[in-house]
Design a protein around this motif. Structure first.
Motif, mmCIF file in Angstrom:
data_model
loop_
_atom_site.group_PDB
_atom_site.id
_atom_site.type_symbol
_atom_site.label_atom_id
_atom_site.label_comp_id
_atom_site.label_asym_id
_atom_site.label_seq_id
_atom_site.Cartn_x
_atom_site.Cartn_y
_atom_site.Cartn_z
ATOM 1 N N ASN A 193 34.268 43.327 44.635
ATOM 2 C CA ASN A 193 34.704 41.947 44.409
ATOM 3 C C ASN A 193 33.705 40.952 45.003
ATOM 4 O O ASN A 193 33.390 39.936 44.380
ATOM 5 C CB ASN A 193 36.099 41.727 44.987
ATOM 6 C CG ASN A 193 37.151 42.536 44.269
ATOM 7 O OD1 ASN A 193 36.917 43.085 43.193
ATOM 8 N ND2 ASN A 193 38.324 42.629 44.860
ATOM 9 N N ILE B 112 38.946 38.377 38.497
ATOM 10 C CA ILE B 112 38.723 39.539 39.368
ATOM 11 C C ILE B 112 40.058 40.145 39.794
ATOM 12 O O ILE B 112 40.210 41.369 39.835
ATOM 13 C CB ILE B 112 37.867 39.153 40.599
ATOM 14 C CG1 ILE B 112 36.429 38.907 40.162
ATOM 15 C CG2 ILE B 112 37.936 40.223 41.677
ATOM 16 C CD1 ILE B 112 35.544 38.299 41.249
ATOM 17 N N GLU C 258 37.129 34.223 39.941
ATOM 18 C CA GLU C 258 37.944 34.801 41.015
ATOM 19 C C GLU C 258 39.340 35.159 40.525
ATOM 20 O O GLU C 258 39.904 36.184 40.927
ATOM 21 C CB GLU C 258 37.973 33.855 42.205
ATOM 22 C CG GLU C 258 36.614 33.797 42.895
ATOM 23 C CD GLU C 258 36.519 32.788 44.021
ATOM 24 O OE1 GLU C 258 37.580 32.289 44.473
ATOM 25 O OE2 GLU C 258 35.396 32.513 44.459
ATOM 26 N N ARG D 105 35.968 45.697 36.400
ATOM 27 C CA ARG D 105 35.165 44.957 37.376
ATOM 28 C C ARG D 105 33.810 45.615 37.559
ATOM 29 O O ARG D 105 32.784 44.944 37.653
ATOM 30 C CB ARG D 105 35.900 44.853 38.714
ATOM 31 C CG ARG D 105 37.050 43.854 38.680
ATOM 32 C CD ARG D 105 37.772 43.746 40.002
ATOM 33 N NE ARG D 105 38.566 44.950 40.205
ATOM 34 C CZ ARG D 105 38.605 45.671 41.313
ATOM 35 N NH1 ARG D 105 37.919 45.316 42.371
ATOM 36 N NH2 ARG D 105 39.344 46.752 41.391
ATOM 37 N N ASP E 258 36.650 48.441 46.930
ATOM 38 C CA ASP E 258 37.077 47.365 46.032
ATOM 39 C C ASP E 258 36.619 46.002 46.539
ATOM 40 O O ASP E 258 36.180 45.156 45.759
ATOM 41 C CB ASP E 258 38.603 47.364 45.859
ATOM 42 C CG ASP E 258 39.077 48.394 44.854
ATOM 43 O OD1 ASP E 258 38.278 48.788 43.982
ATOM 44 O OD2 ASP E 258 40.251 48.794 44.926
#
Length: 158
Positions: free
Chosen positions: A103, A133, A130, A141, A99
């Motif tokens: 990101n 996200i 951000e 995502r 993850d």
């Protein structure tokens, strides 16, 4: 705001970033022509662009490399094997499928897509990215990252 709304915002931000900077966007027909003409190059470039985005985002946060790299320089100048090593070092125990890596990739991709904006505008849009996200599911995502990297790779074919 729902995940669908946030995903839509990311898509809209990506689509309108060049307009906000005063640049004309490529028409869909031109993008299609580029994809057909450079399909093999495009497919080969996508993984390097994705790794470059992940490394940029990771290095910005974790500062494992003292050089403040910019995404275009990473993509155009850095050897892909060196890039892979730098990402591995930055991620540590995590994998590129984690993850955090996803990101970092989103941050890198959108930062590159918004690079033509003024510092103030880019910072404002990156705050939205951000924030989004944090609210998006992994699937959303991943879809956003795939779309962003695909568009980004097209830009680097020109």
């Amino acid at each position: 705001m729902t995940g669908k709304h946030i995903s839509f915002i990311l898509s809209v931000a990506l689509c309108f970033a060049p307009l906000a900077s005063g640049q004309e966007t490529m028409t869909e027909e031109h993008k299609r022509w580029l994809k057909e003409k450079f399909a093999a190059k495009h497919q080969a470039l996508i993984p390097k662009v994705a790794v470059a985005d992940m490394f940029y985002g990771c290095n910005t946060v974790r500062k494992t490399d003292p050089v403040p790299y910019q995404v275009p320089d990473i993509i155009r100048k850095m050897d892909k094997n060196l890039l892979a090593e730098k990402l591995k070092l930055c991620l540590g125990e995590e994998t590129p499928q984690s993850d955090n890596a996803l990101n970092f990739g989103l941050v890198g991709c959108f930062n590159d897509q918004l690079s033509e904006l003024s510092d103030k505008e880019r910072m404002e849009k990156m705050e939205l990215v951000e924030s989004a996200i944090l609210r998006l599911s992994r699937e959303q995502r991943q879809q956003s990252f795939t779309k962003c990297v695909t568009e980004q790779a097209i830009r680097y074919l020109q």
